[in-house]
Structures are given as structure tokens and as C-alpha cells.
Design a protein around this motif. Structure first.
Motif, PDB file in Angstrom:
ATOM      1  N   GLU B  90      39.580  52.190  37.302  1.00 48.02           N
ATOM      2  CA  GLU B  90      39.229  52.733  38.620  1.00 48.02           C
ATOM      3  C   GLU B  90      38.507  54.070  38.566  1.00 48.02           C
ATOM      4  O   GLU B  90      37.748  54.393  39.472  1.00 48.02           O
ATOM      5  N   GLU B  91      38.767  54.851  37.495  1.00 46.58           N
ATOM      6  CA  GLU B  91      38.126  56.164  37.444  1.00 46.58           C
ATOM      7  C   GLU B  91      37.319  56.393  36.170  1.00 46.58           C
ATOM      8  O   GLU B  91      36.531  57.314  36.083  1.00 46.58           O
ATOM      9  N   SER B  93      35.025  55.055  32.589  1.00 43.06           N
ATOM     10  CA  SER B  93      33.610  54.784  32.358  1.00 43.06           C
ATOM     11  C   SER B  93      33.131  53.492  33.015  1.00 43.06           C
ATOM     12  O   SER B  93      31.945  53.352  33.300  1.00 43.06           O
ATOM     13  N   SER B  95      34.270  52.230  35.872  1.00 46.10           N
ATOM     14  CA  SER B  95      34.678  52.118  37.272  1.00 46.10           C
ATOM     15  C   SER B  95      33.536  51.636  38.171  1.00 46.10           C
ATOM     16  O   SER B  95      33.764  50.947  39.173  1.00 46.10           O
ATOM     17  N   ASP B  96      32.290  51.965  37.787  1.00 48.24           N
ATOM     18  CA  ASP B  96      31.165  51.539  38.642  1.00 48.24           C
ATOM     19  C   ASP B  96      30.913  50.039  38.555  1.00 48.24           C
ATOM     20  O   ASP B  96      30.235  49.471  39.411  1.00 48.24           O
ATOM     21  N   LEU B  97      31.443  49.384  37.505  1.00 49.94           N
ATOM     22  CA  LEU B  97      31.257  47.938  37.370  1.00 49.94           C
ATOM     23  C   LEU B  97      32.354  47.168  38.090  1.00 49.94           C
ATOM     24  O   LEU B  97      32.247  45.969  38.297  1.00 49.94           O
ATOM     25  N   ASP B  99      34.806  46.129  41.042  1.00 49.51           N
ATOM     26  CA  ASP B  99      34.787  46.057  42.494  1.00 49.51           C
ATOM     27  C   ASP B  99      36.204  46.300  43.048  1.00 49.51           C
ATOM     28  O   ASP B  99      36.385  47.074  43.970  1.00 49.51           O
ATOM     29  N   ALA B 139      31.862  44.001  40.100  1.00 54.52           N
ATOM     30  CA  ALA B 139      30.707  44.123  41.000  1.00 54.52           C
ATOM     31  C   ALA B 139      29.605  43.189  40.519  1.00 54.52           C
ATOM     32  O   ALA B 139      28.950  42.507  41.296  1.00 54.52           O
ATOM     33  N   ASP B 140      29.403  43.150  39.201  1.00 56.96           N
ATOM     34  CA  ASP B 140      28.421  42.242  38.609  1.00 56.96           C
ATOM     35  C   ASP B 140      29.128  41.410  37.541  1.00 56.96           C
ATOM     36  O   ASP B 140      29.444  41.927  36.470  1.00 56.96           O
ATOM     37  N   GLN B 143      28.586  41.503  33.736  1.00 56.13           N
ATOM     38  CA  GLN B 143      28.941  42.685  32.939  1.00 56.13           C
ATOM     39  C   GLN B 143      30.342  42.577  32.332  1.00 56.13           C
ATOM     40  O   GLN B 143      30.935  43.570  31.925  1.00 56.13           O
TER      41      GLN B 143
END
Lengths: 230, 303
Positions: B90-91, B93, B95-97, B99, B139-140, B143
């Protein structure tokens, strides 16, 4: 109208040239016989004018065009200015007399109206009026050659090339064909006729160009077939 | 005038060489059916990926009490470890991947397994034998590997699994099917080109008289060649139309009726997809004919 300037043609490298340094000039409205035995270079001469072959050396000019420099896509335009008649007639066997003549106009994109007007006129000129619907095999040799001449001339080209047009015809019929060619010549059309037929050449007393082994050996006004010692 | 002349010539040519024309039609029909089938299979793969990858999750299995996995030698996962893993998701490296992260307790995992199990074997287990699971929605979905690498080495993680693995087998199969269809299509298309070449050649030879006269009286090269080119193109296009018809019937009856009837939960390609493929098939047919004309005509209708 037709000018060959020091023209040579060699088909295969090293072989004897089919034409060797030939220079000839034929004026508008001339009637010229091209004589010589087989292999003398007559056919090559005609092929150069039709741009079926290119000269190995020298320049060929036909109807104001320098054929050495004529690009291949312009060749059809050249051929529209040259009517061609052959010994074997080359008619389409499954088309009628009318259709055979009309075909020549159709394939150069003439309108229906022009075809309807020109074809009967031409058949009248060559003496085939009334035989429009016959098929080639229903005609005599002389009549077939008349169809071929009508087809070659229907577009009124300034030049008419004839390659042995009487070669397959008996002497009586040949005379008729020659009269027809003479009439066409009198309309101002340049006629160049390759032939073996000495009687015709002697009778007509026109200009004679003689080739022998690719060389121009005679160019004589009002000549006869055999070599005359003047 | 010219158009009518050309059409007339094309018609005569096709009629005179009707058996050859028919064989061109059939060969292009078969080859383009394969091309179309390959294209539809790929569309199906893409459609399934779109539909399924959105739903799949990455499951991070955490260490249960008595795991056989080496990385769980330290015993069951601790709350501290769980928090660390969650922090990475969640926080950290990756985390952006990510969802969404959902934590499934031992008991929930057990319930789910038992519910999905019709044999009753799993009900013999105890919830304590299982580890809790992080269900991670990406998210993707493509990945996955990055997320797996970032989490699989962490303390308390038993195994990271991607549900895509289940589908990938199916996709591998469908891709292989695509290759087979495309390969057959290539062979058939080569046959089609050769056959069209032969047809054009025969047609040109049988109309040598006409073309000689056309040349002699000064008709343009394009007018001499056009009928032959069109003959090949017409026959090939007829083959393409048949192929489109075949694919349409195939999707209508095989896919929409039969497959949908037997395995209903899959989202299949349909007739509208055939219409997407159709223009390409016609384009390929015309292209094949053009290619064949190119290699033949220069030699047989000299200007």
C-alpha cells in the motif's frame, strides 16, 4: 515522315547485324517498296519503325518522334499513327468483319458514335460494304486482307506499314489489294510495303528500297524489283 | 466505352477459363477462411484477456502453522509481518501498481475452500492448518511479476500466485491454434497466388491474338492488361466473399449457438466481429491477385 539515320541493329552480340548503317528518309505521302530476300533486314526495318525493337546504333524518327528517346508509355500513341497490315491478316476469328474493324477503335477509346460513323465508311472504301456481318472464315483471302487493311486504316493514320500483304494471295487478287493501297496512298497516307512480289513492284513503278544482308544496296525512284543497271 | 469493353473482356475470360476461375475462387475461399479464423481467434483471446484480467487477483499466501515451504520455517505469519507486507503493497515501491488489497483471514479462506469443494475432502481440514491470504487487485494485471518479486521474498510469505496462470494455459492453446491457422493460411495463400498466376497466364495466352492486335493499333498497356488483372481480382474477391460467408455461418452456428449453449460463462466473438475482419479479407484477396498480376503480366502482355 520516317527517317533512319545510320541505323544498325544487332540482335545477339557478335552475330552479323540485321541492319548495318542504314540511312533512309521517307517523305509524307510517299509510296515505298521495301524489297530484299528473307533475312535481308526488312522485318527489322519495320520493327524499328513500330518501335517493337530499338536500334543498336543510329537514330529513328517517325511522325516527328525520336523513337530512341520515346518512353515506353508513349509507344501506344506512336502506334496510333501507324497502321499495320500483315501477310497472315491477323483477324479475330470469332468477330464479324464489322467487329474486327470496330475493335481497333474500341481499344483506343473511341466513342460509339465515331465507331458507327467510321467503320461503315471504311468498309465501303475497301469494297466490303454488305459483308459486315460475315465472319473471317466466310471470306476469301483477298477479302480478309481488305478487312485487315480497313482495320489498319480506320483510324486514318498518316503511315501505313504493310508486311508482305499479298504474300498469301493469288496475282489477280493481289492487284486489287495494290489498287486499294494506291488509293489510300493518294489520300496523303505514307505507305511502306515490304514485299517479295516482283510483278507488283515492276508494275507500280514506285520508289524501291532494297536491303541485302542488312545493307542498303538500292534506293531508287520509280524502280523495279530486280537490280537495274542504269 | 472502355469500361464496357474491359467488363466484356473480363466476362469472356472468366467464362472461357471457368474451371481455372473456379479453382481460384475455392483456393482463396479456403485460405481466407483460415486467415479469418486466425484473426477471430486472436480477437477472442483479446476479448477474454480484457474480460478476465480485470477480474483476476494476485494471491499472496501467508505462512500457516506447519508449512512445508522453506521460507515458512519460522512458523506462522505474525501480525508484524502482515503489517510489513501490507505496507509494501500500500505504501511501498509497488503501491502505484496496486489497486486494492483485501485481507482474507484463515477462517474466511477455509470457508471459501469448503464452499467451492464439492467432494467434501477439504472439510476434513481445520482453519488453523491454513494461512491467511492477501488478495491483491492490480491496477494493471500485466504487471503481476513486479508485484510478485516485491512480495515473495518478504518474511511470512509462503507463495505468491497469479490467477492468470490458470488462463494462460488456455491462451497458450488459443495462440497455438492461431499459429496453426495462420500457417495453413500462408501455405494456401501461396497456392492461391500461384494459381492466379497460372490463370492469368492461360488467359493471356488464349487471347494472344486480341492482345497482339491491341498492341498493334496502339491501345494502352493498362487497357491491355486490365482485363487479366480484373479477372484474377474478381475470382479472388469471390473467394473472399465465400470465406466471409463461411466465417459468418461458423460464428452464427458454432460459436453463438453451440459454444454459447455448452459453455455459457465465456464471452465469445460474434457475427459483428466477422464484419470487422471482412474488409481485411477482401483487401488480402485483391492484394493476392495484384501480386499475381505483377509477376505475370509483364511477361505475357508485352507493350
Amino acid at each position: 515522315m520516317i527517317r533512319l539515320d545510320t541505323v544498325s541493329k544487332v540482335y545477339t552480340r557478335g552475330a552479323r547485324p540485321a541492319l548495318d548503317n542504314v540511312s533512309v528518309e521517307i517523305e509524307r505521302g510517299d509510296f515505298v517498296f521495301l524489297v530484299g530476300s528473307s533475312g535481308s533486314g526488312k522485318s527489322t526495318f519495320l520493327k524499328l519503325i513500330l518501335r517493337e525493337e530499338r536500334p543498336t546504333a543510329g537514330d529513328v524518327y517517325v511522325a516527328g518522334r525520336h523513337l530512341n528517346r520515346l518512353s515506353s508509355w508513349r509507344v501506344p500513341h506512336l502506334r496510333r499513327e501507324i497502321g499495320a497490315v500483315f501477310q497472315d491478316f491477323r483477324l479475330l476469328p470469332n468477330k464479324t468483319v464489322y467487329q474486327n474493324v470496330a475493335f481497333a477503335l474500341q481499344v483506343i477509346g473511341k466513342s460509339k458514335r465515331e465507331i458507327h460513323q467510321n467503320v461503315p465508311e471504311m468498309l465501303e472504301l475497301v469494297g466490303l460494304a454488305g459483308k459486315e456481318r460475315r465472319l473471317p472464315h466466310e471470306l476469301s483471302g483477298g477479302e480478309q486482307q481488305r478487312v485487315a487493311i480497313a482495320r489498319a486504316f480506320v483510324n486514318h493514320p498518316p503511315i501505313l506499314l504493310c508486311d508482305e500483304p499479298t504474300g498469301n494471295l493469288d496475282p489477280g487478287t493481289s492487284v486489287g489489294i495494290m489498287r486499294l493501297l494506291d488509293r489510300i496512298n493518294r489520300t496523303g497516307t505514307t505507305v511502306l510495303m515490304a514485299t517479295h512480289d516482283d510483278e507488283i513492284v515492276d508494275q507500280m513503278r514506285k520508289r524501291v528500297i532494297e536491303l541485302k544482308g542488312g545493307h542498303l544496296v538500292r534506293d531508287q525512284d520509280r524502280g523495279v524489283y530486280g537490280l537495274e543497271t542504269v | 466505352m472502355r469500361l464496357r469493353f474491359i467488363m466484356g473482356e473480363v466476362w469472356t475470360g472468366l467464362r472461357r477459363n471457368s474451371t481455372m476461375a473456379l479453382s481460384v475462387v475455392l483456393v482463396t475461399f479456403v485460405s481466407l477462411t483460415f486467415v479469418g479464423a486466425a484473426a477471430l481467434t486472436q480477437m477472442q483471446v483479446q476479448q477474454l484477456k480484457d474480460a478476465w484480467y480485470g477480474k483476476v487477483e494476485v494471491s499472496i499466501f501467508l505462512c500457516p502453522e506447519n508449512s512445508l515451504f522453506e521460507q515458512c520455517a519460522g512458523g506462522a505469519v505474525t501480525t508484524v509481518q502482515e503489517d510489513e507486507i501490507r505496507a509494501v503493497l500500500e505504501e511501498g515501491s509497488v503501491s502505484d501498481l496496486v489497486d486494492e488489497v483485501y485481507y482474507e483471514t484463515r477462517e474466511e479462506v477455509f470457508e471459501n475452500i469448503v464452499a467451492a469443494d464439492s467432494t467434501g475432502v477439504y472439510s476434513q481440514l481445520d482453519a488453523a492448518d491454513l494461512g491467511p491470504v492477501f488478495r491483491v487487485k492490480l491496477a494493471d494485471p500485466e504487471q503481476f511479476q513486479v508485484v510478485a518479486d516485491a512480495t515473495s521474498g518478504l518474511a511470512g510469505v509462503e507463495e505468491v500466485k497469479d490467477q492468470r496462470e490458470v488462463f494462460d494455459q488456455l491462451f497458450t492453446f488459443l495462440n497455438a491454434a492461431t499459429f496453426v491457422a495462420a500457417g495453413l493460411a500462408a501455405v494456401m495463400m501461396l497456392a492461391a497466388v500461384l494459381l492466379i498466376t497460372t490463370t492469368i497466364r492461360l488467359s493471356a495466352l488464349s487471347r494472344r491474338r486480341e492482345t497482339t492486335i491491341m498492341r498493334m493499333v496502339g491501345s494502352s498497356k493498362s487497357l491491355i492488361q486490365m482485363p487479366f488483372m480484373l479477372e484474377g481480382a474478381v475470382a479472388a474477391t469471390a473467394g473472399a466473399v465465400l470465406a466471409i460467408g463461411g466465417l459468418w455461418l461458423g460464428t452464427r452456428y458454432l460459436v453463438e449457438d453451440w459454444l454459447t449453449g455448452s459453455i455459457a460463462w465465456v464471452d465469445y466473438v460474434g457475427r459483428e466481429d466477422v464484419w470487422t475482419v471482412a474488409p481485411w479479407l477482401v483487401a488480402i484477396a485483391v492484394g493476392l491477385a495484384a501480386l499475381a498480376s505483377l509477376v505475370t503480366l509483364g511477361r505475357y502482355t508485352r507493350a
